[in-house]
Design a protein around this motif. Structure first.
Motif, PDB file in Angstrom:
ATOM      1  N   PRO A 150       7.094   4.544  -6.475  1.00 63.54           N
ATOM      2  CA  PRO A 150       5.464   3.329  -6.121  1.00 63.54           C
ATOM      3  C   PRO A 150       5.041   3.408  -4.076  1.00 63.54           C
ATOM      4  CG  PRO A 150       7.674   1.974  -6.688  1.00 63.54           C
ATOM      5  CD  PRO A 150       7.166   3.477  -6.472  1.00 63.54           C
ATOM      6  N   GLY A 151       3.942   4.033  -4.352  1.00 62.00           N
ATOM      7  CA  GLY A 151       3.032   4.021  -3.463  1.00 62.00           C
ATOM      8  C   GLY A 151       3.051   5.682  -2.357  1.00 62.00           C
ATOM      9  N   ASP A 152       3.683   6.881  -3.674  1.00 60.97           N
ATOM     10  CA  ASP A 152       3.477   7.853  -3.735  1.00 60.97           C
ATOM     11  C   ASP A 152       2.292   8.658  -3.380  1.00 60.97           C
ATOM     12  OD1 ASP A 152       6.174   8.717  -3.390  1.00 60.97           O
ATOM     13  OD2 ASP A 152       6.564   9.452  -5.420  1.00 60.97           O
ATOM     14  N   THR A 153       1.854   9.568  -2.981  1.00 59.06           N
ATOM     15  CA  THR A 153       0.469  10.456  -3.058  1.00 59.06           C
ATOM     16  C   THR A 153       0.525  11.330  -3.882  1.00 59.06           C
ATOM     17  OG1 THR A 153      -0.234   9.856  -0.560  1.00 59.06           O
ATOM     18  CG2 THR A 153      -0.807  12.183  -2.077  1.00 59.06           C
ATOM     19  N   ARG A 172      -0.725   6.670 -11.922  1.00 60.27           N
ATOM     20  CA  ARG A 172      -0.959   5.559 -11.521  1.00 60.27           C
ATOM     21  C   ARG A 172      -0.492   4.647 -12.290  1.00 60.27           C
ATOM     22  NH1 ARG A 172      -4.178   5.239  -6.889  1.00 60.27           N
ATOM     23  NH2 ARG A 172      -5.528   5.887  -7.913  1.00 60.27           N
ATOM     24  N   GLY A 175       3.213   3.885 -10.806  1.00 66.35           N
ATOM     25  CA  GLY A 175       3.310   3.184  -9.470  1.00 66.35           C
ATOM     26  C   GLY A 175       2.654   4.140  -7.832  1.00 66.35           C
ATOM     27  N   ALA A 176       2.128   5.295  -8.208  1.00 63.18           N
ATOM     28  CA  ALA A 176       1.209   6.178  -7.189  1.00 63.18           C
ATOM     29  C   ALA A 176       0.308   5.238  -6.576  1.00 63.18           C
ATOM     30  CB  ALA A 176       0.683   7.456  -8.410  1.00 63.18           C
ATOM     31  N   GLY A 177       1.043   5.625  -5.526  1.00 60.86           N
ATOM     32  CA  GLY A 177      -0.278   4.969  -4.282  1.00 60.86           C
ATOM     33  C   GLY A 177      -2.044   5.591  -4.393  1.00 60.86           C
ATOM     34  N   ARG A 178      -1.292   6.808  -4.641  1.00 60.76           N
ATOM     35  CA  ARG A 178      -2.865   7.437  -4.477  1.00 60.76           C
ATOM     36  C   ARG A 178      -2.701   9.062  -5.315  1.00 60.76           C
ATOM     37  NH1 ARG A 178      -7.248   7.887  -0.965  1.00 60.76           N
ATOM     38  NH2 ARG A 178      -8.297  10.140  -0.239  1.00 60.76           N
ATOM     39  N   ASP A 199      -8.238   8.440  -7.045  1.00 59.47           N
ATOM     40  CA  ASP A 199      -8.918   8.663  -5.575  1.00 59.47           C
ATOM     41  C   ASP A 199     -10.242   9.583  -4.425  1.00 59.47           C
ATOM     42  OD1 ASP A 199      -7.741   5.838  -4.630  1.00 59.47           O
ATOM     43  OD2 ASP A 199      -6.165   7.292  -5.274  1.00 59.47           O
TER      44      ASP A 199
END
Length: 345
Positions: A150-153, A172, A175-178, A199
């Motif tokens: 979660p939150g990974d770029t 996405r 859990g990817a953040g960007r 993004d």
């Protein structure tokens, strides 16, 4: 044994000559062959769709060392993932006429296939052609190698291709953040953002180095790389890697599409010192090493498609006669997503 009267002949695409550069229409021929009858353990499949994929360039080039597939020589019929309907089978076959199956003998109207090499298809996916989606590899890379958190770029190279269009969406959903992609077309870049939720997209050939664009799109660096290209784009990813970044390599289009290349070499100059001091892991993804991924992906892909959480970008090219040109267009980057040849039925 058969669903209806079958033709006596059918067409298939053969390699006429091994190209020294990008394949042209003249390197292929459409051959008419006698329609065989299935023997013990075999079925005759009328293909409905087959995939046009970059790996063919390596097979055509003859440089297949280390690959689980044979090279293609002049006179050979091309092959690749296909979806079709069983139209003839011997008595006692586990697959009867009318069964929908996937197999690896595309590039022909009818395929004589060992029943053991066919995968029966159910309604897990809402459209049979979705079984040709190239999503299991990025899904496996993201869940087995990169372990996206979660939150990974996440950076996806070749984001507008058959793999990349699904890789970004999957990252996405996991859990990817960007999510950042690369492509060589401004139009494709706009579609990646507007339709698939990227993004930011880095534009190859824009006059600005990929590394410079990546620094702007991910000033804090990247955690995960799903790489289908190699070359300059892989080098840029190394430069942007955060501590503990995980790189999964799925392809090497920079080598497969290079002029005069046989498709089996994709050199890249990377900063190995940065790999060490940042603790970056770099692994190539091989589906054969992860046998459970395909079934797991198909189940999740079907659920995501039905809920509208994911799209399957693809273009359907009608008719086997247009298949060689479709391969040429693939090398030119003409299409968005997967390229599928559709046969009348």
């Amino acid at each position: 044994m058969a669903t209806a009267a079958l033709p006596r002949t059918a067409r298939e695409i053969r390699l006429a000559a091994r190209p020294e550069g990008p394949p042209e229409r003249a390197h292929f021929t459409v051959a008419e062959v006698a329609l065989p009858e299935p023997g013990p353990g075999q079925v005759l499949v009328r293909n409905r769709h087959f995939l046009v994929f970059p790996g063919l360039l390596t097979l055509i080039g003859g440089a297949v060392e280390g690959l689980p597939l044979p090279s293609l020589s002049p006179g050979d019929a091309l092959f690749g993932p296909a979806v079709g309907e069983v139209v003839a089978a011997p008595a006692g076959s586990p697959l009867g006429p009318g069964a929908l199956v996937s197999h690896l003998l595309g590039w022909r109207e009818y395929a004589l296939v060992d029943a053991a090499d066919c995968t029966p298809l159910d309604d897990t996916l809402p459209d049979p052609v979705a079984h040709l989606a190239q999503g299991s590899a990025p899904y496996g890379a993201l869940t087995r190698l990169a372990g996206v958190r979660p939150g990974d770029t996440v950076l996806v190279t070749g984001a507008a291709g058959a793999v990349g269009t699904l890789a970004g969406q999957t990252a996405r959903l996991l859990g990817a953040g960007r999510v950042i992609g690369t492509t060589g077309s401004a139009e494709k870049a706009e579609r990646l953002v507007a339709e698939l939720g990227y993004d930011a997209v880095l534009l190859r050939g824009s006059g600005r180095p990929i590394a410079e664009q990546l620094a702007g799109a991910a000033p804090g660096g990247i955690d995960v790389l799903v790489d289908t290209v190699g070359g300059e784009q892989l080098a840029a990813a190394v430069g942007a890697a955060r501590h503990g970044a995980r790189f999964a390599l799925l392809g090497a289009l920079s080598g497969q599409l290079a002029p005069g290349s046989a498709g089996a070499c994709a050199p890249a100059e990377i900063d190995s010192f940065r790999l060490v001091v940042r603790g970056v892991s770099v692994r190539g993804y091989l589906g054969t090493e992860h046998p459970g991924v395909e079934q797991e992906w198909t189940g999740r892909f079907g659920a995501w498609l039905r809920s509208g959480e994911i799209r399957f970008p693809h273009v359907r090219i009608p008719g086997i006669d247009r298949a060689p040109q479709a391969l040429r267009e693939l090398t030119q980057g003409r299409h968005f997503g997967a390229v599928v040849v559709e046969l009348p039925h």
